[in-house]
Structures are given as C-alpha cells and as structure tokens.
Design an enzyme around this catalytic site. Structure first.
Site, PDB file in Angstrom:
ATOM      1  N   SER A 129       0.825  -1.201   0.000  1.00  0.00           N
ATOM      2  CA  SER A 129       0.000   0.000   0.000  1.00  0.00           C
ATOM      3  C   SER A 129       0.859   1.250   0.000  1.00  0.00           C
ATOM      4  O   SER A 129       1.894   1.315   0.648  1.00  0.00           O
ATOM      5  CB  SER A 129      -0.917   0.026   1.229  1.00  0.00           C
ATOM      6  N   GLY A 131       0.383   3.386  -3.107  1.00  0.00           N
ATOM      7  CA  GLY A 131       0.288   3.890  -4.468  1.00  0.00           C
ATOM      8  C   GLY A 131       1.644   3.940  -5.146  1.00  0.00           C
ATOM      9  O   GLY A 131       2.646   3.425  -4.630  1.00  0.00           O
ATOM     10  N   LYS A 183      -4.471  -6.700   3.705  1.00  0.00           N
ATOM     11  CA  LYS A 183      -4.508  -5.624   2.700  1.00  0.00           C
ATOM     12  C   LYS A 183      -5.938  -5.347   2.246  1.00  0.00           C
ATOM     13  O   LYS A 183      -6.320  -4.192   2.010  1.00  0.00           O
ATOM     14  CB  LYS A 183      -3.628  -5.997   1.500  1.00  0.00           C
ATOM     15  N   HIS A 186      -7.500  -3.348   4.949  1.00  0.00           N
ATOM     16  CA  HIS A 186      -6.886  -2.014   4.834  1.00  0.00           C
ATOM     17  C   HIS A 186      -7.648  -1.198   3.795  1.00  0.00           C
ATOM     18  O   HIS A 186      -8.010  -0.039   4.029  1.00  0.00           O
ATOM     19  CB  HIS A 186      -5.416  -2.153   4.428  1.00  0.00           C
ATOM     20  N   ASN A 187      -7.905  -1.790   2.636  1.00  0.00           N
ATOM     21  CA  ASN A 187      -8.598  -1.075   1.568  1.00  0.00           C
ATOM     22  C   ASN A 187     -10.047  -0.799   1.931  1.00  0.00           C
ATOM     23  O   ASN A 187     -10.608   0.229   1.534  1.00  0.00           O
ATOM     24  CB  ASN A 187      -8.513  -1.860   0.264  1.00  0.00           C
ATOM     25  N   GLU A 190      -9.937   2.133   4.030  1.00  0.00           N
ATOM     26  CA  GLU A 190      -9.644   3.246   3.113  1.00  0.00           C
ATOM     27  C   GLU A 190     -10.928   3.755   2.453  1.00  0.00           C
ATOM     28  O   GLU A 190     -11.157   4.967   2.378  1.00  0.00           O
ATOM     29  CB  GLU A 190      -8.655   2.763   2.068  1.00  0.00           C
TER      30      GLU A 190
END
Length: 464
Positions: A129, A131, A183, A186-187, A190
């Site tokens: 993570s 970008g 992950k 996490h998203n 987000e």
C-alpha cells in the site's frame, strides 16, 4: 545479462517500476520482466544509475536470478496472476519463491499456495500500500504465508518499506492468505475514510458555505492535529489545485462518479460471511455504486426539492470532531473484522503489529494508528477498539459533535451515509438492549424459528 540478481519483479507498470527501482536503490540488484518493450526500456533508462535490468523473455528473466529465486508479481488481480505463474513455472526450480504484491482476493491466494506447494515451490501474498509514490519512496508491505519463505525476502522488504521512528512498515502477518486479507481490510477502511471525508466536504461546502480555499486551509490545519493522516493531507492539496484547462478549482470540474476495483466490496462481503458488522465500509461501497447512477441522480434532482430545516451551521471544530469520531469508529470496524478472520482462518494475526506497519507508507496511515497500536499493546485480545479506556474517553467527548453534524446534514438534505452509519454502529454497540427481541418474535411467529428468553435458559417456541 550474466549478473545474478537478488530480486525479480514481473509487471513494469508505474507501480512495478517504482517498486523495483526502490529495491535497487537500497543496494539489491534487480531484474524486471514485462511483455511490453517500452516498459522494459523505461526501467533501464530510469534505473541507469543502479543495478537493475529488464527483459521481455521469461526464460532469460528467471535464469538471471539467484536461487532460491525471489520473484514478485505486480500485475492486475485475477487471471493475469495465474497466467504469469504458468509462464514462469517451466523455468523455476523447487524452493523458488513467487510473491503476489497485488490486490488479489484472499481465497485465490490460498488456491495458489496449494498449487505451488504441490510443485515444491513457495507462494505468498504480500499486500503493498502507498500507491505509485509509496512504491518508489517506501510503502507499507503486508506479507503472509510461509514464514520460512518470507525470511528470504525479509531484508529486501524491510529496506524498501516506509519507516516510522526508524522502524520498517513491514512485518510477517500470518499463515496462508493473511497478507492479502489484511490488505483487503486495509482497503475497506480506506473506502470508509474517503467516504467520510467526502461527506464532511459536502456538509461544509453545501451546508455551511465553505469555499474551496477555506477548505484547503481547514484540512491543512486538521492535518496538524488529531486528524493527521495521508488522506487529510492530500485532501487539502486537492482543494488548492487549479485546473490547467479552465483555471477553475480542479475539484469542481471532476465528475462525481467514483470508481472501484473490488477490494472494498470484498471486505463487505466477507464481513457478512463472518457475521461481523462494518456498516461504514458497507456505506462507502454503496455510495460509490450510487455515484455511478449520474443520469438518474440528475433527473431526480430536478423533481425533488428538500425543504431545509432552520438550524445553526456546524463550525470548524464541530466538523473536525465529527470526522475524528467517525475515523475511530471505522478503524474499529476494520480491526474487529481482522480479529474475527484471525479466528476463522487461523491466521495468527498480531493486531498491534498490523497497526504498527500501517503508521507509515500506506494510504490509511494516520497519527491515530499509534493510539490504536498502544491499545492493542495494552490489551492484545481487545474485542473492539471502542472498549479501550482511552478511546472510550475520546469518543464520549466528541460523540455530541458527530450527532450535531449528522442532524444538520439530514435537516439540510445532504447525504451522510458514512457518518450516519458510524453513529448507528456506535449507538448499537453501546446499547445493552436492542429491539431485536421483536424480530425474534416475528421469526418465530411466521417460521417457527424459536427464540431464547431473558429469564431462563433454553430454546422456546410459541404457537402465536
């Protein structure tokens, strides 16, 4: 190409090229593979000052790597991952390691682990993570799977990752698909945080009359306080950006249709499978779907007119506290899902470690994560962040401001699905009694589904 390289990477798009250059910058000779000659050339040109090379030939790529070969994939999730694995397999040996750095669905990772284990090779997922910029400067990395296989790349990942207080934002997450699962959540978080920020923006601009210039200043100020975070930081920059084509504020000429790649939806779907409520993440996914209905929304906007209820506009501090309240609640939802998944899938997750590596590099990095890390350090088996004494104190202090903002938004006809869901989750969680006894009675009435009682043990049914 006689040099034997330390690390290989497949997929030389912006994310992949930046990550492999990051690795090479830290002294690890690296080899890239892509089917596109231009992307290989771009890697060689940009990496001319470090030990990095590239090719379009899989056999040449694999042959150039030290054994056990450490190959990371940064390609789109789904079939492309399987296609790359099948391309590499004829050239690999037992003990070689393939690492999926993309946003793969965790069940696909479990399947690939088994598939490659049968061939004597290692496969693990490692969520990345941050970008494209994070990949170049230092991302947060979430590896899971074979701990023995991870040890072979641990030094490389720790060098390439972001650092907070000198500590690398990477750690072994747990067994099987733990890395991709962490992950994914996490998203999901987000998604929730981005939705909440967009709602505060809407309330401030439509409801309280804030200009973009004022919003840029406001978010910049907030980023220096309790709301310090990557998303609040870039939001301030967005409000200050001018459009090169028209000279207008760029945010005002961007179409209000938010796209998604699926990780938020996966988080919601799996939370339902686990029986874990994540309503703010659910709301964020739903709002992206509603945003896609642009033509219908414009049509409805012409026929419906909301009569605004006269009320005081929330000031900057009230908006700040409301957003902070909802941030805490959203992290609480995501962390509770991780705790449930840990039990269901036997990941052996460490919640403090997850909060620790999210403090830097990743999209949801925020000062708040240090407080979350401390909460799990105090109570490793904490059921929900909202039960931590420090968070109890904070939430009790600012919940009133969250209610003021939602009341104002509802009275003004401004949609605040995320903020509303955060308050509803908070209120439901703190309610010793919910009206679901009525639902149990209804279920028993029409379907003989039985119910439990408050005054005695057992399972009961009534002939209604």
């Amino acid at each position: 190409m006689s040099e034997q390289h330390d690390f290989g990477l497949v997929g030389l798009g912006v994310m992949g090229r930046n990550f492999i250059l990051n690795v090479a910058d830290h002294g690890f000779s690296s080899m890239g593979l892509d089917t596109d000659d231009e992307k290989v050339s771009a890697l060689k040109e940009e990496g001319s000052q470090v030990r990095v090379d590239g090719t379009t030939d899989a056999a040449t790529f694999v042959k150039a790597l030290k054994t056990p070969r450490k190959i990371m994939l940064l390609v789109p999730a789904g079939k492309p991952v399987d296609a790359v694995i099948d391309t590499l397999l004829p050239h690999l040996n037992k003990g070689d390691i393939i690492i999926d750095g993309g946003n793969s669905f965790f069940e696909d990772t479990e399947r690939r682990i088994s598939y490659l284990e049968e061939k004597g090779m290692n496969f693990f997922g490692a969520g990345v993570s941050g970008g494209a910029k994070g990949a170049r400067r230092g991302p947060s990395i979430m590896p899971g799977g074979s701990e023995a296989a991870y040890e072979h790349v641990k030094t490389i990942f720790e060098a390439a990752s972001a650092k907070v207080n000198g500590e690398p934002c990477v750690a072994y997450m747990g067994r099987g698909s733990a890395g991709n699962y962490v992950k994914m959540v996490h998203n999901g978080i987000e998604y929730g945080l981005m939705q909440l920020i967009s709602e505060i923006y809407d309330v401030a601009k439509k409801g309280a009359g804030y200009t973009n210039e004022k919003l840029a200043s406001l978010f910049d100020t907030w980023n220096k306080g309790t709301l310090q975070s990557f998303l609040v930081e870039i939001t301030a920059e967005i409000f200050a950006k001018k459009d090169e084509l028209t000279g207008k504020d760029l945010v005002d000429v961007i179409l209000d249709k938010a796209k998604q790649k699926g990780t938020g939806k996966w988080t919601s779907q799996n939370a339902m499978d686990l029986g874990i409520p994540v309503p703010t993440i659910d709301s964020a996914v739903t709002m992206r779907e509603i945003s896609s209905m642009k033509d219908y929304r414009v049509e409805a906007d012409k026929v419906y007119h909301t009569a605004s209820i006269g009320q005081d506009k929330p000031d900057a501090k009230t908006l700040e506290n409301a957003l902070y309240f909802a941030f805490i609640v959203t992290y609480a939802q995501g962390m509770s899902q991780l705790a449930a998944a840990d039990k269901e899938y036997n990941y052996n997750l460490n919640m403090e470690t997850i909060a620790k590596i999210w403090r830097g590099g990743c999209i949801i990095r925020a000062g708040l994560l240090e407080d979350i890390r401390k909460a799990y350090d105090r109570t490793p088996d904490l059921h929900n962040l909202m039960l931590d004494p420090d968070f109890v104190k904070t939430l009790k202090t600012i919940e009133g401001d969250a209610r003021i903002v939602v009341q104002f938004a509802v009275g003004s006809g401004i949609p605040v699905a995320g903020l509303s869901s955060a308050i509803a989750y908070f209120d439901s969680f703190r309610s010793g009694n919910l009206p679901l006894n009525l639902i149990q009675a209804q279920r028993d009435h029409f379907g003989s589904h039985t119910y439990e009682r408050t005054d005695r043990e057992g399972i009961f049914h009534t002939e209604w």
